[in-house]
Design an enzyme around this catalytic site. Sequence first.
Site, PDB file in Angstrom:
ATOM      1  CB  ALA A  34      -0.932  -0.010   1.209  1.00 42.21           C
ATOM      2  CE1 TYR A 104       1.577 -19.589   2.986  1.00 38.76           C
ATOM      3  CE2 TYR A 104       0.711 -18.261   1.184  1.00 38.76           C
ATOM      4  CZ  TYR A 104       0.707 -19.419   1.934  1.00 38.76           C
ATOM      5  OH  TYR A 104      -0.201 -20.421   1.634  1.00 38.76           O
ATOM      6  N   GLY A 256      -7.631   2.269  -3.551  1.00 42.74           N
ATOM      7  CA  GLY A 256      -7.546   3.162  -2.392  1.00 42.74           C
ATOM      8  C   GLY A 256      -6.203   3.852  -2.291  1.00 42.74           C
ATOM      9  CG  ASP A 257      -2.838   1.543  -1.869  1.00 39.61           C
ATOM     10  OD1 ASP A 257      -3.225   1.795  -0.720  1.00 39.61           O
ATOM     11  OD2 ASP A 257      -2.531   0.393  -2.251  1.00 39.61           O
TER      12      ASP A 257
END
Length: 317
Positions: A34, A104, A256-257
């Site tokens: 992000a 991960y 959104g970023d």
Amino acid sequence: MDVITLGETMVLFTSKSSGLMRYAGDFSTKIAGAESNVAIALSRLGHKSGWISRLGKDEFGEKVRAFIRGEGVDVSQVTLDEEADTGIFFKERLTPEEIRVKYYRRHSAASRMRAEDIDEEYIAGAKYLHVTGITPALSDSCYETVLKAVNCAKRNGVPVIFDPNLRRKLWTEAKAREVLLKLSGLADIVLPGIDEAEFLFGRASHEQLAQQFVENGAAAVVMKLGEKGAYVYEKQSSGYVEGFPVEQVVDPVGAGDGFAAGCISGLLDGLELQEAARRGNAVGAMVTMVDGDVEGLPDKKRLIDFQNQTSKEDVDR
């Protein structure tokens, strides 16, 4: 730097076929995170951005650092960790409309960020500090790192922009609510999605939710409303900012970023907050039309053409 941000960036593996991951045989790889998405978007829009993080001293770490540096982002504050790996995650396309993500990242290099990684002089030289609610969810030391960065910014008169960016899989709801409320109260401008606002304060009107962020300590709120646009709230003024219609959403991840970067870019260019939010709406919409987190991020000319709805031929010859 115009803007400094900090957080984890990983290597993303996306199945080339739709359906359950267990049946996937081929994957493409991209870079995703992000905060680095925001830094890259700002760089493409002509601003100077810097990214603070930790990466594993491994091939994935080198891939991430080289990619972000190649996009014009300053990576001088990135530490290579010899004792932990770079995080990875997988995107599973069950159907064109349904996407699942599996991380991960536990004990990754970025989760080992600590307050000592923050250089106050580096932050003091910025025009804005951008942080999200993802980084403090990674570990206690990451939370301390974010708090130090925010406190450095406030000591040096650098406005703080906070995107809650709620990731429910990373922590308990109680802890998430506690930390996100604290960081929202320390920020000058908060960029919540409507779902995040309701997570923090309960169901209410857009106006009431925005007001609660201000009562919590923020100076201004730009609330993302998806395809409907955004709602901007300041003590002096408030109002809705219409979104940009998209005929076909290819990949909503990273929108959104893009919105955050568009808003910040507008502020850097001297726009009023509502007009900056309009730029945010435009960048967010453009991101959804291309597969990948950063592949659809525009340069300034493409952004202006899109905002003005400049018509183009199917093929630019």
